[in-house]
Design an enzyme around this catalytic site. Structure first.
Site, PDB file in Angstrom:
ATOM      1  N   GLU A  43       0.848  -1.194   0.000  1.00 56.89           N
ATOM      2  CA  GLU A  43       0.000   0.000   0.000  1.00 56.89           C
ATOM      3  C   GLU A  43       0.876   1.233   0.000  1.00 56.89           C
ATOM      4  O   GLU A  43       1.615   1.478   0.948  1.00 56.89           O
ATOM      5  CB  GLU A  43      -0.910  -0.003   1.237  1.00 56.89           C
ATOM      6  CG  GLU A  43      -1.751   1.245   1.413  1.00 56.89           C
ATOM      7  CD  GLU A  43      -2.661   1.497   0.212  1.00 56.89           C
ATOM      8  OE1 GLU A  43      -2.478   2.560  -0.436  1.00 56.89           O
ATOM      9  OE2 GLU A  43      -3.525   0.654  -0.088  1.00 56.89           O
TER      10      GLU A  43
ATOM     11  N   ASP B 148      -8.374   1.632  -6.994  1.00 54.66           N
ATOM     12  CA  ASP B 148      -8.735   2.953  -7.493  1.00 54.66           C
ATOM     13  C   ASP B 148      -9.370   2.797  -8.863  1.00 54.66           C
ATOM     14  O   ASP B 148      -8.773   2.238  -9.777  1.00 54.66           O
ATOM     15  CB  ASP B 148      -7.477   3.829  -7.582  1.00 54.66           C
ATOM     16  CG  ASP B 148      -7.810   5.301  -7.772  1.00 54.66           C
ATOM     17  OD1 ASP B 148      -8.778   5.596  -8.496  1.00 54.66           O
ATOM     18  OD2 ASP B 148      -7.104   6.141  -7.194  1.00 54.66           O
TER      19      ASP B 148
ATOM     20  N   LYS C 252     -12.259   8.208 -15.417  1.00 54.09           N
ATOM     21  CA  LYS C 252     -12.170   8.862 -16.726  1.00 54.09           C
ATOM     22  C   LYS C 252     -11.482   7.938 -17.737  1.00 54.09           C
ATOM     23  O   LYS C 252     -10.477   7.312 -17.432  1.00 54.09           O
ATOM     24  CB  LYS C 252     -11.412  10.179 -16.609  1.00 54.09           C
ATOM     25  CG  LYS C 252     -12.129  11.222 -15.738  1.00 54.09           C
ATOM     26  CD  LYS C 252     -11.340  12.507 -15.666  1.00 54.09           C
ATOM     27  CE  LYS C 252     -12.071  13.547 -14.803  1.00 54.09           C
ATOM     28  NZ  LYS C 252     -11.325  14.821 -14.687  1.00 54.09           N
TER      29      LYS C 252
ATOM     30  N   THR D 271     -14.943  -4.494   3.414  1.00 47.25           N
ATOM     31  CA  THR D 271     -14.069  -3.379   3.773  1.00 47.25           C
ATOM     32  C   THR D 271     -14.848  -2.074   3.884  1.00 47.25           C
ATOM     33  O   THR D 271     -16.013  -1.995   3.481  1.00 47.25           O
ATOM     34  CB  THR D 271     -12.969  -3.204   2.718  1.00 47.25           C
ATOM     35  OG1 THR D 271     -13.571  -2.723   1.507  1.00 47.25           O
ATOM     36  CG2 THR D 271     -12.258  -4.525   2.439  1.00 47.25           C
TER      37      THR D 271
END
Length: 238
Positions: free
Chosen positions: A94, A143, A147, A216
């Site tokens: 991460e 993520d 776009k 989560t």
């Protein structure tokens, strides 16, 4: 101009996203200063040629089979897997330092011993893990980069999937969870191109979570906002 170093000390490698959010609390700084080094999967060779440096999988978690979570967020799923499967070693990657600090606090409180943390891009580990060294991999709520011009930044591109395929053992499972329909589209398109076989029956199987799934904070947010989760299972041929 972009800084050339991640807060962990790793060099910049065309990473898209945030490294740091709100101010780190004193307790979280304590976790980062005092716990992170001991939980590292190993020296990944920031200052040496990665082609000459390889991690020894047997040394990471006392010879246990290794599972990998790519972008663990706040660490809820990763910690739950470590607690549920003490016979397995887990590595979480991460780059978002606030998330790393959150997980370190959870590890200290839970006192799990089979979990390792890399505070950076998973590609750093791909560089130094030997072939066929990871027995299972998780990609939970990555993520979405919504776009169209940013879709190349998603994890499910050949740039990331090819090295993932290399480090997975034959027969290894790769799980993907997301609430974004277009991420599902790209996942179904790109992951098989990298050599993985889809095991989820379409379309109904995508709505069924795994038996050991741990929801989560990102999934709970998606549910509150009316976006249903999708669960996909792929496997590297044995």
């Amino acid at each position: 101009m972009q800084n050339d170093k991640h807060p962990s000390g790793a060099p910049w490698r065309n990473f898209y996203g945030r490294f740091r959010g709100k101010t780190i609390r004193a307790s979280q700084k304590d976790y980062l200063d005092n716990d992170l080094d001991a939980l590292s999967p190993g020296a990944v060779g920031w200052d040496v040629n990665p082609s000459r440096v390889k991690l020894d999988p047997a040394a990471i978690c006392d010879g246990k089979p290794l599972w990998l979570e790519i972008g663990f967020g706040g660490g809820e799923h990763l910690l739950a897997m470590a607690e549920r499967y003490p016979q397995v070693g887990l590595i979480g990657c991460e780059p978002f330092i606030n998330g790393v600090a959150m997980l370190l606090g959870k590890i200290r409180r839970a006192r799990v011993e089979n979990l390792r943390v890399h505070p950076g891009d998973v590609r750093d580990l791909f560089d130094v893990l030997p072939e066929a060294s990871i027995a299972k991999a998780f990609l939970n709520y990555p993520d979405p980069w919504p776009k169209s011009r940013h879709h190349r930044r998603r994890f499910v591109t050949q740039e990331h999937l090819a090295p993932l395929f290399r480090v997975l053992t034959p027969g290894a499972e790769f799980r993907v969870a997301t609430d974004i329909p277009d991420y599902v589209r790209q996942t179904l398109q790109e992951v098989p191109k990298a050599g993985f076989a889809l095991e989820t029956p379409l379309p109904d199987g995508m709505a069924v979570p795994w038996g050991d799934w741990v929801s989560t904070r990102y999934e709970q947010k998606a549910l509150r906002e009316g976006r249903p989760p999708h669960y996909l299972t792929f496997r590297k041929p044995g």
